[in-house]
Write a protein that holds these residues in place. Structure first.
Motif, PDB file in Angstrom:
ATOM      1  N   ASN A 150      -3.032  23.097  17.217  1.00 12.53           N
ATOM      2  CA  ASN A 150      -2.509  23.448  18.533  1.00 12.53           C
ATOM      3  C   ASN A 150      -3.290  24.669  19.024  1.00 12.53           C
ATOM      4  OD1 ASN A 150      -1.104  24.467  20.689  1.00 12.53           O
ATOM      5  ND2 ASN A 150       0.906  24.405  19.702  1.00 12.53           N
ATOM      6  N   TRP A 151      -4.194  24.441  19.964  1.00 15.72           N
ATOM      7  CA  TRP A 151      -5.114  25.502  20.393  1.00 15.72           C
ATOM      8  C   TRP A 151      -4.441  26.556  21.267  1.00 15.72           C
ATOM      9  CZ3 TRP A 151      -9.319  26.417  17.807  1.00 15.72           C
ATOM     10  CH2 TRP A 151      -9.888  25.373  17.072  1.00 15.72           C
ATOM     11  N   THR A 152      -3.089  26.441  21.460  1.00 11.43           N
ATOM     12  CA  THR A 152      -2.363  27.518  22.144  1.00 11.43           C
ATOM     13  C   THR A 152      -1.536  28.338  21.147  1.00 11.43           C
ATOM     14  OG1 THR A 152      -0.385  26.199  22.613  1.00 11.43           O
ATOM     15  CG2 THR A 152      -2.170  26.084  24.241  1.00 11.43           C
ATOM     16  N   LEU A 208       5.713   4.913  23.321  1.00 14.67           N
ATOM     17  CA  LEU A 208       4.824   4.486  24.388  1.00 14.67           C
ATOM     18  C   LEU A 208       5.127   5.302  25.653  1.00 14.67           C
ATOM     19  CD1 LEU A 208       2.600   2.356  24.597  1.00 14.67           C
ATOM     20  CD2 LEU A 208       4.284   0.806  25.608  1.00 14.67           C
ATOM     21  N   GLY A 209       4.106   5.937  26.204  1.00 10.18           N
ATOM     22  CA  GLY A 209       4.311   6.757  27.399  1.00 10.18           C
ATOM     23  C   GLY A 209       4.881   8.131  27.091  1.00 10.18           C
ATOM     24  N   GLY A 210       5.136   8.433  25.790  1.00  7.88           N
ATOM     25  CA  GLY A 210       5.710   9.728  25.405  1.00  7.88           C
ATOM     26  C   GLY A 210       4.679  10.842  25.536  1.00  7.88           C
ATOM     27  N   THR A 211       5.155  12.065  25.536  1.00  8.32           N
ATOM     28  CA  THR A 211       4.229  13.194  25.669  1.00  8.32           C
ATOM     29  C   THR A 211       3.819  13.696  24.278  1.00  8.32           C
ATOM     30  OG1 THR A 211       6.126  14.644  25.802  1.00  8.32           O
ATOM     31  CG2 THR A 211       5.072  14.049  27.892  1.00  8.32           C
ATOM     32  N   VAL A 212       2.631  14.273  24.222  1.00  6.17           N
ATOM     33  CA  VAL A 212       2.187  14.921  22.994  1.00  6.17           C
ATOM     34  C   VAL A 212       2.673  16.362  23.061  1.00  6.17           C
ATOM     35  CG1 VAL A 212       0.163  15.665  21.688  1.00  6.17           C
ATOM     36  CG2 VAL A 212       0.145  13.452  22.847  1.00  6.17           C
ATOM     37  N   ASP A 213       3.504  16.768  22.104  1.00  8.36           N
ATOM     38  CA  ASP A 213       3.952  18.161  22.122  1.00  8.36           C
ATOM     39  C   ASP A 213       3.561  18.837  20.817  1.00  8.36           C
ATOM     40  OD1 ASP A 213       5.712  17.262  20.260  1.00  8.36           O
ATOM     41  OD2 ASP A 213       7.469  17.340  21.558  1.00  8.36           O
ATOM     42  N   LYS A 214       4.073  20.044  20.580  1.00  8.35           N
ATOM     43  CA  LYS A 214       3.630  20.836  19.419  1.00  8.35           C
ATOM     44  C   LYS A 214       3.942  20.164  18.085  1.00  8.35           C
ATOM     45  CE  LYS A 214       7.571  24.090  19.622  1.00  8.35           C
ATOM     46  NZ  LYS A 214       8.432  23.407  18.680  1.00  8.35           N
ATOM     47  N   GLU A 215       4.883  19.206  18.097  1.00  7.83           N
ATOM     48  CA  GLU A 215       5.220  18.488  16.858  1.00  7.83           C
ATOM     49  C   GLU A 215       4.062  17.625  16.350  1.00  7.83           C
ATOM     50  OE1 GLU A 215       8.428  18.901  15.438  1.00  7.83           O
ATOM     51  OE2 GLU A 215       8.448  20.450  16.979  1.00  7.83           O
ATOM     52  N   TYR A 217       1.076  18.667  15.997  1.00 10.39           N
ATOM     53  CA  TYR A 217       0.029  19.547  15.450  1.00 10.39           C
ATOM     54  C   TYR A 217       0.517  20.271  14.187  1.00 10.39           C
ATOM     55  CZ  TYR A 217      -2.004  18.510  19.941  1.00 10.39           C
ATOM     56  OH  TYR A 217      -2.504  17.841  21.009  1.00 10.39           O
ATOM     57  N   ILE A 218      -0.438  20.889  13.503  1.00 15.12           N
ATOM     58  CA  ILE A 218      -0.128  21.591  12.255  1.00 15.12           C
ATOM     59  C   ILE A 218       0.891  22.705  12.508  1.00 15.12           C
ATOM     60  CG2 ILE A 218      -1.072  23.096  10.439  1.00 15.12           C
ATOM     61  CD1 ILE A 218      -3.760  21.602  10.801  1.00 15.12           C
ATOM     62  N   GLN A 219       1.961  22.699  11.708  1.00 14.23           N
ATOM     63  CA  GLN A 219       2.943  23.777  11.766  1.00 14.23           C
ATOM     64  C   GLN A 219       3.012  24.431  10.395  1.00 14.23           C
ATOM     65  OE1 GLN A 219       6.634  22.354  13.406  1.00 14.23           O
ATOM     66  NE2 GLN A 219       5.680  21.802  15.344  1.00 14.23           N
ATOM     67  N   LEU A 220       3.032  25.753  10.388  1.00 17.65           N
ATOM     68  CA  LEU A 220       2.890  26.492   9.129  1.00 17.65           C
ATOM     69  C   LEU A 220       3.817  27.691   9.105  1.00 17.65           C
ATOM     70  CD1 LEU A 220       1.083  27.520   6.604  1.00 17.65           C
ATOM     71  CD2 LEU A 220      -0.303  28.662   8.336  1.00 17.65           C
ATOM     72  N   ASN A 221       4.593  27.796   8.031  1.00 23.83           N
ATOM     73  CA  ASN A 221       5.340  29.029   7.781  1.00 23.83           C
ATOM     74  C   ASN A 221       4.441  29.895   6.890  1.00 23.83           C
ATOM     75  OD1 ASN A 221       6.928  31.019   6.516  1.00 23.83           O
ATOM     76  ND2 ASN A 221       8.786  29.819   6.799  1.00 23.83           N
ATOM     77  N   GLY A 222       3.593  30.684   7.544  1.00 23.46           N
ATOM     78  CA  GLY A 222       2.532  31.411   6.847  1.00 23.46           C
ATOM     79  C   GLY A 222       2.989  32.249   5.658  1.00 23.46           C
ATOM     80  N   PRO A 223       3.917  33.201   5.883  1.00 22.44           N
ATOM     81  CA  PRO A 223       4.299  34.092   4.771  1.00 22.44           C
ATOM     82  C   PRO A 223       4.901  33.346   3.572  1.00 22.44           C
ATOM     83  CG  PRO A 223       4.967  35.025   6.884  1.00 22.44           C
ATOM     84  CD  PRO A 223       4.477  33.647   7.176  1.00 22.44           C
ATOM     85  N   ASP A 224       5.725  32.316   3.838  1.00 19.96           N
ATOM     86  CA  ASP A 224       6.325  31.568   2.714  1.00 19.96           C
ATOM     87  C   ASP A 224       5.266  30.772   1.955  1.00 19.96           C
ATOM     88  OD1 ASP A 224       8.760  32.572   3.198  1.00 19.96           O
ATOM     89  OD2 ASP A 224       9.721  30.690   3.806  1.00 19.96           O
ATOM     90  N   VAL A 225       4.374  30.133   2.720  1.00 15.84           N
ATOM     91  CA  VAL A 225       3.311  29.352   2.070  1.00 15.84           C
ATOM     92  C   VAL A 225       2.435  30.285   1.232  1.00 15.84           C
ATOM     93  CG1 VAL A 225       1.265  27.902   2.437  1.00 15.84           C
ATOM     94  CG2 VAL A 225       3.312  27.534   3.823  1.00 15.84           C
ATOM     95  N   PHE A 226       2.149  31.441   1.780  1.00 12.62           N
ATOM     96  CA  PHE A 226       1.332  32.444   1.075  1.00 12.62           C
ATOM     97  C   PHE A 226       1.923  32.737  -0.308  1.00 12.62           C
ATOM     98  CE2 PHE A 226      -1.750  36.002   1.866  1.00 12.62           C
ATOM     99  CZ  PHE A 226      -1.548  36.712   0.690  1.00 12.62           C
ATOM    100  N   LYS A 227       3.238  33.010  -0.329  1.00 11.22           N
ATOM    101  CA  LYS A 227       3.893  33.374  -1.601  1.00 11.22           C
ATOM    102  C   LYS A 227       3.827  32.228  -2.606  1.00 11.22           C
ATOM    103  CE  LYS A 227       7.315  35.599   0.790  1.00 11.22           C
ATOM    104  NZ  LYS A 227       8.660  35.492   1.257  1.00 11.22           N
ATOM    105  N   HIS A 228       4.169  31.023  -2.123  1.00  8.91           N
ATOM    106  CA  HIS A 228       4.137  29.863  -3.032  1.00  8.91           C
ATOM    107  C   HIS A 228       2.716  29.592  -3.523  1.00  8.91           C
ATOM    108  CE1 HIS A 228       8.301  28.498  -2.841  1.00  8.91           C
ATOM    109  NE2 HIS A 228       8.289  28.820  -1.560  1.00  8.91           N
ATOM    110  N   ALA A 229       1.736  29.764  -2.634  1.00  7.40           N
ATOM    111  CA  ALA A 229       0.335  29.488  -3.006  1.00  7.40           C
ATOM    112  C   ALA A 229      -0.085  30.384  -4.169  1.00  7.40           C
ATOM    113  CB  ALA A 229      -0.583  29.708  -1.798  1.00  7.40           C
TER     114      ALA A 229
END
Ligand code: UT7
Length: 330
Positions: A150-152, A208-215, A217-229
């Motif tokens: 998501n480039w925004t 069909l005919g639906g909109t593309v929204d933020k769902e 695109y990649i969604q990330l919980n950065g701090p939690d993923v960081f800890k688990h990683a």
């Protein structure tokens, strides 16, 4: 008699177009300073939309790996394609790559283990070689993550890059560059919602005919993923070393998944690897998910950071969560 699988060729490729942190400053509310200090990334390679798909990038990396192995596409028996951004949902990117390599009749399939995709595919390649000692398996890992970013959204769009890495795996006939000494994998499906692309699958089908929204695109919980990683990568690295009766001093170079230089530093510190033994190229590529490890290996070889006789330790972590660790003897 047990068969030792070897990697007999490495390759990598990234699109020509480079997007710098300064370029992203014009797109979202971010700064080169934030991106550099929080992630270690300075630039990433991005396809020109519509001009290159994952299999196009994989074709270039695969040609390099085959040339490195002294083999031609006609020698291949299997294609394993690690990706979370295939050319199309169906058919597989492996089939597009097979067509682009000018061959047919191979066992060709995709494998999605997110950022751990290369090691999951390498493990599968080991099984193919164990089943058939004449197998010549192309493991291609390739991502066009720019198509699912998501480039925004400044919290994700600065992190990822496009690229591909490849390796050719065979039984050991004396021509291998690196023996796969051991490889272990793991996953935890309880934490799928921390890093995902929610829409577009059967869970949230397209309309069909639906909109593309933020769902979409990649969604990330950065701090939690960081800890688990950090936690899981440390645990699996130590498990693999212990399993093989090796101390961290027995490793010549550590090649971790390139998601964040702070994750790499924390991991190296916990495992006890000194900074000079850690290979880092996230500054030039960003996080290329499944392609990150094979790009790093091929890049390290090109820079002569890997020499014959060296023992390399690889550790990955990705969405799922999935993780893995591998020892290569060059
Ligand atoms: O490859 C698979 C595995 N993936 C990973 O391992 C990624 C793991 N996570 C990470 O690498 C880090 O968590 C990130 C790099 C994603 C984020 O770094 P962080 O230090 O965890 O930052 P944060 O998410 O806690 O955000 C800190 C602040 C926030 O502002 P406030 O709420 O403190 O005012 C964010 O809104 O930084 C802000 N922020 C940004 N600011 C400038 C988030 N993204 C940006 C940005 N530029 N691009």
């Amino acid at each position: 008699m047990s068969i030792t699988p070897v990697i007999c060729g490495f390759g990598h490729y990234a699109p020509e177009k480079i997007v710098s942190n300064q370029d992203l400053e014009k797109l979202v509310d971010t700064s080169d300073e934030w991106i550099t200090t929080r992630t270690g990334i300075k630039q990433r390679h991005i396809v020109v939309p519509g001009e290159q798909s994952s299999s196009d990038l994989a074709l270039e990396a695969s040609k390099m790996a085959l040339a490195d192995a002294g083999l031609s596409p006609k020698d291949l028996t299997h294609i394993l394609f690690a990706t979370l951004t295939p050319d199309t949902y169906c058919p597989s990117a492996a089939c597009y790559l097979e067509q682009k390599l000018g061959v047919r009749g191979l066992m060709a399939m995709d494998l999605n283990a997110a950022c751990s995709g290369f090691l999951y595919s390498l493990q599968t390649a080991r099984a193919m070689v164990a089943l058939d000692p004449d197998a010549v398996v192309l493991v291609a890992a390739s991502e066009v993550l720019s198509s699912r970013v998501n480039w925004t959204d400044r919290s994700t769009c600065v992190l990822f890059g496009d690229g591909s890495g490849a390796a050719v795996v065979t039984a050991d006939t004396g021509a291998g560059k690196a023996q796969v000494l051991d490889l272990i994998l793991g996953s935890d499906g309880n934490l799928t919602d921390l890093l995902l692309i929610p829409a577009g699958g059967s869970r949230f089908p397209l309309e069909l005919g639906g909109t593309v929204d933020k769902e979409s695109y990649i969604q990330l919980n950065g701090p939690d993923v960081f800890k688990h990683a950090v936690r899981e990568m440390e645990a699996i690295t130590n498990t693999l070393l212990e399993k093989n009766g090796l101390a961290v001093e027995d490793i010549d170079l550590f090649v971790p998944h390139q998601a964040n230089v702070r994750i790499i530093d924390a991991l190296a510190k916990r495992v006890g690897v000194p900074p000079e033994k850690v290979f880092v190229n996230i500054d030039r590529y960003g996080n290329t998910s499944a392609a990150s490890v094979p790009i790093a290996l091929s890049d390290a070889l090109q820079q002569n950071a890997i020499q014959p006789g060296m023992r390399i330790l690889i550790t990955t972590f990705g969405a799922g969560f999935t993780w893995g660790s591998c020892i290569l003897q060059f």
